[in-house]
Design a protein around this motif. Structure first.
Motif, PDB file in Angstrom:
ATOM      1  N   ASP A  19      -4.105  -5.367   5.186  1.00 45.70           N
ATOM      2  CA  ASP A  19      -4.292  -4.036   5.777  1.00 45.70           C
ATOM      3  C   ASP A  19      -2.951  -3.394   6.119  1.00 45.70           C
ATOM      4  O   ASP A  19      -2.758  -2.185   5.929  1.00 45.70           O
ATOM      5  CB  ASP A  19      -5.162  -4.135   7.033  1.00 45.70           C
ATOM      6  N   TRP A  20      -1.999  -4.201   6.607  1.00 49.31           N
ATOM      7  CA  TRP A  20      -0.669  -3.669   6.945  1.00 49.31           C
ATOM      8  C   TRP A  20       0.017  -3.149   5.682  1.00 49.31           C
ATOM      9  O   TRP A  20       0.597  -2.055   5.688  1.00 49.31           O
ATOM     10  CB  TRP A  20       0.180  -4.764   7.588  1.00 49.31           C
ATOM     11  N   LEU A  21      -0.061  -3.906   4.603  1.00 49.93           N
ATOM     12  CA  LEU A  21       0.575  -3.482   3.355  1.00 49.93           C
ATOM     13  C   LEU A  21      -0.093  -2.222   2.798  1.00 49.93           C
ATOM     14  O   LEU A  21       0.582  -1.322   2.300  1.00 49.93           O
ATOM     15  CB  LEU A  21       0.525  -4.617   2.329  1.00 49.93           C
ATOM     16  N   ARG A  22      -1.396  -2.156   2.879  1.00 45.32           N
ATOM     17  CA  ARG A  22      -2.108  -0.960   2.405  1.00 45.32           C
ATOM     18  C   ARG A  22      -1.658   0.280   3.173  1.00 45.32           C
ATOM     19  O   ARG A  22      -1.574   1.379   2.620  1.00 45.32           O
ATOM     20  CB  ARG A  22      -3.618  -1.144   2.578  1.00 45.32           C
ATOM     21  N   ALA A  23      -1.389   0.085   4.445  1.00 43.33           N
ATOM     22  CA  ALA A  23      -0.979   1.219   5.271  1.00 43.33           C
ATOM     23  C   ALA A  23       0.454   1.663   4.980  1.00 43.33           C
ATOM     24  O   ALA A  23       0.829   2.799   5.275  1.00 43.33           O
ATOM     25  CB  ALA A  23      -1.123   0.861   6.755  1.00 43.33           C
ATOM     26  N   GLN A  24       1.262   0.766   4.375  1.00 48.39           N
ATOM     27  CA  GLN A  24       2.674   1.055   4.140  1.00 48.39           C
ATOM     28  C   GLN A  24       2.941   1.619   2.744  1.00 48.39           C
ATOM     29  O   GLN A  24       4.004   2.191   2.493  1.00 48.39           O
ATOM     30  CB  GLN A  24       3.514  -0.219   4.320  1.00 48.39           C
ATOM     31  N   THR A  25       2.014   1.423   1.807  1.00 45.75           N
ATOM     32  CA  THR A  25       2.235   1.865   0.431  1.00 45.75           C
ATOM     33  C   THR A  25       0.944   2.411  -0.163  1.00 45.75           C
ATOM     34  O   THR A  25      -0.154   1.943   0.178  1.00 45.75           O
ATOM     35  CB  THR A  25       2.751   0.711  -0.453  1.00 45.75           C
ATOM     36  N   LYS A  26       1.098   3.368  -1.057  1.00 49.90           N
ATOM     37  CA  LYS A  26      -0.060   3.924  -1.760  1.00 49.90           C
ATOM     38  C   LYS A  26      -0.400   3.110  -3.004  1.00 49.90           C
ATOM     39  O   LYS A  26      -1.440   3.327  -3.623  1.00 49.90           O
ATOM     40  CB  LYS A  26       0.215   5.375  -2.149  1.00 49.90           C
ATOM     41  N   HIS A  27       0.478   2.182  -3.384  1.00 43.99           N
ATOM     42  CA  HIS A  27       0.224   1.352  -4.560  1.00 43.99           C
ATOM     43  C   HIS A  27      -0.945   0.398  -4.298  1.00 43.99           C
ATOM     44  O   HIS A  27      -1.026  -0.225  -3.233  1.00 43.99           O
ATOM     45  CB  HIS A  27       1.468   0.544  -4.925  1.00 43.99           C
ATOM     46  N   ARG A  28      -1.812   0.278  -5.285  1.00 41.80           N
ATOM     47  CA  ARG A  28      -2.936  -0.659  -5.222  1.00 41.80           C
ATOM     48  C   ARG A  28      -2.828  -1.591  -6.432  1.00 41.80           C
ATOM     49  O   ARG A  28      -3.335  -1.306  -7.506  1.00 41.80           O
ATOM     50  CB  ARG A  28      -4.268   0.097  -5.228  1.00 41.80           C
ATOM     51  N   PRO A  29      -2.139  -2.717  -6.263  1.00 38.73           N
ATOM     52  CA  PRO A  29      -1.761  -3.545  -7.421  1.00 38.73           C
ATOM     53  C   PRO A  29      -2.936  -4.217  -8.113  1.00 38.73           C
ATOM     54  O   PRO A  29      -3.883  -4.673  -7.481  1.00 38.73           O
ATOM     55  CB  PRO A  29      -0.825  -4.584  -6.805  1.00 38.73           C
ATOM     56  N   GLN A  30      -2.819  -4.267  -9.443  1.00 40.72           N
ATOM     57  CA  GLN A  30      -3.767  -4.988 -10.289  1.00 40.72           C
ATOM     58  C   GLN A  30      -3.194  -6.332 -10.734  1.00 40.72           C
ATOM     59  O   GLN A  30      -3.931  -7.259 -11.056  1.00 40.72           O
ATOM     60  CB  GLN A  30      -4.081  -4.147 -11.537  1.00 40.72           C
TER      61      GLN A  30
END
Length: 297
Positions: A19-30
């Motif tokens: 959740d912290w990483l999602r909040a820091q970047t718009k990238h959604r890695p595959q």
């Protein structure tokens, strides 16, 4: 009582980091890439980067090994969103197996479908020379065979089953695709398939240990990778692994050669561009949606 090497994290702890990483970047890695010693340049190919020091990420341990930058880098590569670990964590640094594999479960929660693992390894097979690239087809997890397994302890059913099979943990389609790419790159002579063995380290192998590993059918040996692959397989991720052969393991008492970490890093620098191109092309041709590969050139 669970030993220090088998400490267990709760699902909430993995989720908190994700959740912290999602909040820091718009990238959604595959795709996630774990870089071994001297191979952190793979992150340099990512476009539109967001980068985070491990020390700033909640729950992340810190890498202490020379040749491991200690950064998590998000970005775009050939139309696919990736996250790249510039440096991994090892048992010999004093980390529990739960910590060494912590990022893999975070990647799963971020939506990653495919994990690419790279490492620097010593060659036991006579046909593998320093500078060669070994596509990993299987592994022997020596710590796991004596009970040091990242899946020990209570099973988290949200990630996977209690008893996951490891008979096809290195995806065959991706292995074949990588070999085809190597031919098209003109480096087929450098590419081989083989069995990787993980030992605990941090010392390099004795002659007797090297002879034993060779007799067991091991082609290359290193001090990482297997725990991450075990957890990735448990999570249902597709895995591709490669070893950059950085040295010949000494198997004879008459051999006066010896290996050192500086030499390992130097071979990594010499082969950096080839490894980067191979992994970049592999990612380019993957079919992420179908969790399979696209062999069209």
């Amino acid at each position: 009582m669970v030993s220090a090497h088998l400490a267990v994290r709760s699902h909430d702890e993995y989720q908190k980091t994700a959740d912290w990483l999602r909040a820091q970047t718009k990238h959604r890695p595959q795709v996630a890439i774990i870089c071994g010693s001297g191979l952190g340049m793979l992150a340099d190919a990512l476009k539109c980067q967001d980068s985070f020091a491990y020390s700033d990420i909640p729950g992340f341990p810190q890498s202490t090994v020379q040749g491991h930058a200690g950064r998590l880098v998000f970005g775009e590569l050939k139309g696919k969103t990736c996250v790249c670990m510039q440096g991994r964590f090892h048992m010999y640094e004093g980390h529990s197996l739960c910590k060494t594999t912590f990022p893999v479960r975070v990647f799963k929660l971020l939506g990653v479908k495919t994990l690419i693992v790279t490492n620097a390894a010593g060659s036991l097979a006579d046909g593998l020379q320093p500078g060669d690239i070994m596509i990993i087809k299987d592994h022997i997890n020596f710590p796991g065979l004596v009970g040091l397994n990242p899946l020990s302890g209570p099973n988290d059913d949200k990630f996977g089953t209690r008893f996951p099979a490891m008979s096809n943990c290195y995806n065959k389609e991706l292995r074949c695709l990588a070999m085809d790419i190597g031919k098209q790159m003109g480096v087929a002579s450098l590419l081989h398939e083989g069995v990787y063995a993980m030992v605990g380290g941090p010392n390099f192998e004795s002659v007797a240990e090297a002879k034993l590993l060779h007799r067991l059918g091991v082609d290359a040996v290193g001090m990482s990778t297997a725990p991450e692959v075990v957890v990735a397989t448990h999570c249902g991720l597709r895995v591709f692994g490669l070893s950059l052969i950085t040295n010949k393991v000494v198997k004879s008492y008459e051999d006066t050669d010896s290996v050192n970490h500086e030499g390992v890093l130097e071979v990594g620098r010499l082969r950096a561009q080839t490894v980067q191109q191979l992994v970049t092309e592999l990612i380019s041709r993957m079919d992420i949606k179908n969790n399979s590969t696209n062999n069209d050139v």
